[in-house]
Design a protein around this motif. Structure first.
Motif, short mmCIF file in Angstrom:
data_model
loop_
_atom_site.label_atom_id
_atom_site.label_comp_id
_atom_site.label_asym_id
_atom_site.label_seq_id
_atom_site.Cartn_x
_atom_site.Cartn_y
_atom_site.Cartn_z
N MET A 43 0.82 -1.20 0.00
CA MET A 43 0.00 0.00 0.00
C MET A 43 0.86 1.26 0.00
SD MET A 43 -3.29 -0.99 2.38
CE MET A 43 -4.25 0.38 1.73
N PHE A 44 2.02 1.19 0.62
CA PHE A 44 2.92 2.34 0.62
C PHE A 44 3.43 2.62 -0.80
CE2 PHE A 44 7.37 3.92 1.03
CZ PHE A 44 7.04 5.23 1.39
N GLU A 45 3.88 1.59 -1.49
CA GLU A 45 4.36 1.77 -2.86
C GLU A 45 3.26 2.34 -3.74
OE1 GLU A 45 7.39 1.51 -3.98
OE2 GLU A 45 8.18 0.89 -2.03
N LYS A 46 2.04 1.85 -3.55
CA LYS A 46 0.91 2.38 -4.31
C LYS A 46 0.67 3.85 -3.98
CE LYS A 46 -3.06 2.43 -6.59
NZ LYS A 46 -3.12 2.40 -8.08
N ALA A 47 0.77 4.19 -2.71
CA ALA A 47 0.50 5.56 -2.27
C ALA A 47 1.45 6.56 -2.91
CB ALA A 47 0.57 5.66 -0.75
N LEU A 48 2.68 6.15 -3.15
CA LEU A 48 3.66 7.05 -3.76
C LEU A 48 3.26 7.46 -5.17
CD1 LEU A 48 7.02 5.44 -2.58
CD2 LEU A 48 6.02 7.58 -1.76
N THR A 49 2.38 6.70 -5.80
CA THR A 49 1.95 7.00 -7.17
C THR A 49 0.65 7.81 -7.21
OG1 THR A 49 0.57 5.01 -7.47
CG2 THR A 49 2.95 4.79 -7.87
#
Length: 307
Positions: A26-32
């Motif tokens: 979810m963190f990696e997704k949030a960066l986008t």
């Protein structure tokens, strides 16, 4: 001249999006995502057994990830919890843009965190005040009566309110009436948050909207919040972010009207007037302040989008 809070170091905070601490996917997704601010959460989204592991993961994210133009905030646990003090020590040492403090109830509790963060900054030769504080100032009933005092701490640059926790504390059976409008106690708290933020020239942030499939209702609530003077809103689902961003971005029509009004004021002032008729209404200094605020917000957003 109107004062427009610029609370985050990276520009306006229209959308402030919660990301569960320790959830790498979810963190990696949030960066986008298009959120202005990411709030890495160590409180409600993390089980007690995972608090320490989540703290270590979030510390690593803060230290190693490229947030680009996004502001990085971390919601730590309450200072009354078993994890609160360790959260401050470890997360502040990683130097995020700010800490989000939940369940604050007094100026003394805010000042205590401020002192710890100041000590860490001094120890690490970091510019004093580099890590801001954002308060969730109404989750406890007693906090409502000292919002302005708590927001007066010099490290605080944002104030929001927590409808869900407050409802639990009150034992409220509902937060809204059958038309979807907040019940009186929640309207009072929401207004108190806005006024306390404005009184201290910090960023007023509206609370979460938990009905994640109700986009039309979210848009309506955002429009109302922006009309009141809130400058952003907490989000809990990616689909909410663009709706929130649109609501808290001045429209081209608003920007054009503000520019036209400023020109009219300049002409009127040259004639010795500060109150005059403009497009069918009487305008004076409060209208000038509002126009300047619209243009300042639009400029902040424009700079952020170009960075």
């Amino acid at each position: 001249m109107a004062v427009v809070p610029t609370p985050g170091p990276k520009g306006p905070r229209r959308s402030l999006h919660f990301v569960p601490g320790g959830n790498a996917r979810m963190f990696e997704k949030a960066l986008t995502l298009n959120a202005d601010t990411l709030i890495l959460d160590l409180e409600d989204s993390v089980t007690p057994d995972n608090k320490d592991a989540a703290r270590r993961a979030v510390r690593d994210w803060v230290e190693q990830a490229d947030f680009g133009a996004k502001e990085c905030l971390v919601r730590i646990n309450s200072q009354d919890s078993p994890w609160g003090r360790d959260d401050v020590e470890e997360i502040a040492g990683a130097h995020p843009d700010g800490l989000v403090l939940p369940k604050v109830s007094s100026r003394a509790s805010v000042d205590a965190v401020d002192r710890v963060v100041s000590s860490i900054e001094e120890r690490n030769n970091v510019q004093p005040g580099a890590t801001s504080l954002v308060l969730i100032g109404t989750e406890l009933p007693e906090a409502v009566f000292c919002l302005a005092d708590m927001a007066g701490n010099g490290r605080v640059d944002g104030l929001t309110w927590g409808a869900e926790d407050l409802a639990g504390e009150l034992g409220a059976r509902a937060k809204r009436n059958t038309e979807g409008v907040y019940l009186d106690v929640f309207r009072f708290v929401r207004s108190s948050c806005l006024l306390a933020a404005a009184a201290n020239q910090v960023h007023p942030i509206d609370t979460v909207f938990v009905e994640i499939t109700e986009k039309a209702a979210l848009a309506k609530e955002c429009a109302e919040a922006a009309s009141m003077g809130f400058m952003g809103k907490l989000t809990i689902h990616p689909t909410q972010i663009d709706v929130v961003n649109r609501a808290f971005t001045p429209s081209e029509k608003e920007i054009a009207a503000a520019r036209e009004l400023l020109l009219a004021f300049a002409e009127a002032q040259s004639e010795g007037k500060m109150a005059f008729s403009f497009n069918g209404q009487m305008v004076d200094v409060p209208h000038l302040k509002r126009a300047r605020k619209v243009l300042a917000i639009a400029e902040q957003i424009d700079v952020q989008l170009k960075s």
